[in-house]
Design a protein around this motif. Structure first.
Motif, PDB file in Angstrom:
ATOM      1  N   ILE A  23       0.874  -1.168   0.000  1.00 41.35           N
ATOM      2  CA  ILE A  23       0.000   0.000   0.000  1.00 41.35           C
ATOM      3  C   ILE A  23       0.911   1.218   0.000  1.00 41.35           C
ATOM      4  N   LYS A  24       0.761   2.049  -1.002  1.00 39.06           N
ATOM      5  CA  LYS A  24       1.624   3.220  -1.134  1.00 39.06           C
ATOM      6  C   LYS A  24       0.806   4.498  -0.973  1.00 39.06           C
ATOM      7  N   VAL A  25       1.350   5.411  -0.189  1.00 37.28           N
ATOM      8  CA  VAL A  25       0.710   6.697   0.053  1.00 37.28           C
ATOM      9  C   VAL A  25       1.683   7.783  -0.382  1.00 37.28           C
TER      10      VAL A  25
ATOM     11  N   LEU B 111      -3.524  20.264  -3.337  1.00 34.19           N
ATOM     12  CA  LEU B 111      -2.704  19.146  -2.889  1.00 34.19           C
ATOM     13  C   LEU B 111      -3.555  17.883  -2.958  1.00 34.19           C
ATOM     14  N   THR B 112      -2.953  16.826  -3.465  1.00 32.70           N
ATOM     15  CA  THR B 112      -3.670  15.573  -3.623  1.00 32.70           C
ATOM     16  C   THR B 112      -2.947  14.461  -2.883  1.00 32.70           C
ATOM     17  N   VAL B 113      -3.697  13.721  -2.080  1.00 26.24           N
ATOM     18  CA  VAL B 113      -3.163  12.555  -1.383  1.00 26.24           C
ATOM     19  C   VAL B 113      -3.612  11.312  -2.146  1.00 26.24           C
ATOM     20  N   ASN B 114      -2.638  10.482  -2.507  1.00 28.63           N
ATOM     21  CA  ASN B 114      -2.913   9.243  -3.237  1.00 28.63           C
ATOM     22  C   ASN B 114      -2.696   8.040  -2.324  1.00 28.63           C
ATOM     23  N   ILE B 115      -3.624   7.102  -2.381  1.00 30.89           N
ATOM     24  CA  ILE B 115      -3.506   5.855  -1.631  1.00 30.89           C
ATOM     25  C   ILE B 115      -3.787   4.719  -2.605  1.00 30.89           C
ATOM     26  N   ARG B 116      -2.755   3.946  -2.907  1.00 32.80           N
ATOM     27  CA  ARG B 116      -2.904   2.877  -3.891  1.00 32.80           C
ATOM     28  C   ARG B 116      -2.494   1.542  -3.277  1.00 32.80           C
TER      29      ARG B 116
ATOM     30  N   THR C   1     -12.266  16.985  -3.084  1.00 34.84           N
ATOM     31  CA  THR C   1     -12.839  15.995  -3.993  1.00 34.84           C
ATOM     32  C   THR C   1     -12.164  14.649  -3.737  1.00 34.84           C
ATOM     33  N   ILE C   2     -12.885  13.575  -4.015  1.00 30.65           N
ATOM     34  CA  ILE C   2     -12.314  12.241  -3.890  1.00 30.65           C
ATOM     35  C   ILE C   2     -12.696  11.429  -5.117  1.00 30.65           C
ATOM     36  N   THR C   3     -11.724  10.749  -5.691  1.00 28.70           N
ATOM     37  CA  THR C   3     -11.960   9.905  -6.851  1.00 28.70           C
ATOM     38  C   THR C   3     -11.356   8.531  -6.598  1.00 28.70           C
ATOM     39  N   VAL C   4     -11.822   7.544  -7.351  1.00 31.40           N
ATOM     40  CA  VAL C   4     -11.312   6.182  -7.182  1.00 31.40           C
ATOM     41  C   VAL C   4     -11.192   5.511  -8.537  1.00 31.40           C
ATOM     42  N   LYS C   5     -10.107   4.769  -8.698  1.00 38.07           N
ATOM     43  CA  LYS C   5      -9.911   3.914  -9.859  1.00 38.07           C
ATOM     44  C   LYS C   5      -9.575   2.521  -9.337  1.00 38.07           C
ATOM     45  N   SER C   6     -10.161   1.507  -9.945  1.00 36.83           N
ATOM     46  CA  SER C   6      -9.935   0.160  -9.440  1.00 36.83           C
ATOM     47  C   SER C   6     -10.169  -0.879 -10.527  1.00 36.83           C
TER      48      SER C   6
ATOM     49  N   GLY D  41      -8.906  -7.634  -8.815  1.00 41.03           N
ATOM     50  CA  GLY D  41      -7.683  -8.415  -8.755  1.00 41.03           C
ATOM     51  C   GLY D  41      -6.409  -7.620  -8.952  1.00 41.03           C
ATOM     52  N   LYS D  42      -6.523  -6.317  -9.219  1.00 40.88           N
ATOM     53  CA  LYS D  42      -5.345  -5.494  -9.502  1.00 40.88           C
ATOM     54  C   LYS D  42      -5.118  -4.393  -8.473  1.00 40.88           C
ATOM     55  N   GLY D  43      -6.129  -4.115  -7.658  1.00 42.06           N
ATOM     56  CA  GLY D  43      -5.942  -3.088  -6.644  1.00 42.06           C
ATOM     57  C   GLY D  43      -6.809  -1.862  -6.866  1.00 42.06           C
ATOM     58  N   THR D  44      -6.688  -0.925  -5.932  1.00 44.91           N
ATOM     59  CA  THR D  44      -7.524   0.278  -5.915  1.00 44.91           C
ATOM     60  C   THR D  44      -6.664   1.507  -5.644  1.00 44.91           C
ATOM     61  N   HIS D  45      -7.048   2.618  -6.269  1.00 39.88           N
ATOM     62  CA  HIS D  45      -6.321   3.875  -6.110  1.00 39.88           C
ATOM     63  C   HIS D  45      -7.319   4.979  -5.775  1.00 39.88           C
ATOM     64  N   PHE D  46      -7.226   5.500  -4.545  1.00 32.95           N
ATOM     65  CA  PHE D  46      -8.022   6.653  -4.131  1.00 32.95           C
ATOM     66  C   PHE D  46      -7.166   7.913  -4.226  1.00 32.95           C
ATOM     67  N   ALA D  47      -7.770   9.008  -4.663  1.00 31.45           N
ATOM     68  CA  ALA D  47      -7.095  10.304  -4.716  1.00 31.45           C
ATOM     69  C   ALA D  47      -7.991  11.343  -4.049  1.00 31.45           C
TER      70      ALA D  47
END
Length: 207
Positions: free
Chosen positions: A109-111, A126-131, A180-185, A188-194
């Motif tokens: 998990i990378k932040v 400023l954007t915080v990414n959690i993948r 704002t909050i967005t998500v890409k997923s 089986g490959k994972g999820t990325h919140f911004a």
């Protein structure tokens, strides 16, 4: 518990876990009621996001390590100020990181923190990414994950239990602070919140 048998200790652990789960559910239901009635108070002040993220990541590292998952925060020199309620903002990222750990069985998990420039080339957000590298979310569920009582992961896919309120609370806390909050997923490959917030000076310049 000194005089209990192993079986009794096991039962006690299960009861404790269930009790904690009910406690968290009660807290989430209370927060949702307060959000819907617009009764949650925010006390915004100028804060730096990197130290806040560092604290949250440090708090969750033992939980990630217990699952054999790597949780890391990329070092950042960004020290721009955002005007946020510190307690509510910590809750936002604690929830997102906790979710990432729950649904990641192996990997990392990378932040990380990054800035966004406006049309004039000036930093404006400023954007915080959690993948994570977890089980991911199906395309049909991605658009619905912020709804109340919606669970993105089917019981047969994940053993994690929940009422489906956490991401609703997260989104509400983000938007109440002009974020704002967005998500890409991918399954089986994972999820990325911004999660993105306007810089304090950018907000002031528009007033």
């Amino acid at each position: 518990s000194d005089n209990l048998t192993e079986k009794q200790i096991s039962y006690l652990a299960q009861v404790t876990k269930a009790s904690n789960r009910l406690g968290r559910l009660a807290e989430d239901l209370l927060r949702v009621t307060q959000i819907d009635q617009d009764r949650i108070q925010f006390k915004p002040r100028g804060i730096h996001l990197f130290p806040l993220l560092k604290k949250v990541v440090r708090d969750f590292k033992p939980k990630a390590a217990a699952k054999g998952v790597t949780l890391s925060l990329t070092s950042s020199q960004l020290r721009d100020t955002v005007r946020l309620d510190q307690e509510r903002t910590e809750q936002i990222f604690a929830n997102l990181i906790d979710n990432a750990i729950k649904y990641t069985e192996q990997g990392a998990i990378k932040v990380w923190l990054e800035s966004t420039e406006d049309q004039q080339g000036l930093k404006s957000r400023l954007t915080v990414n959690i993948r994570d590298t977890g089980i991911g979310i199906g395309s049909r569920n991605v658009e619905e994950i912020f709804e109340k009582f919606h669970r993105a992961h089917r019981p047969e896919v994940s053993r994690e239990q929940g009422a489906g309120l956490g991401l609703y609370i997260v989104k509400s806390f983000v938007e109440k602070q002009n974020g704002t909050i967005t998500v890409k997923s991918r399954t089986g490959k994972g999820t990325h919140f911004a999660v993105s917030f306007p810089l304090e000076q950018a907000r002031r310049s528009k007033q």
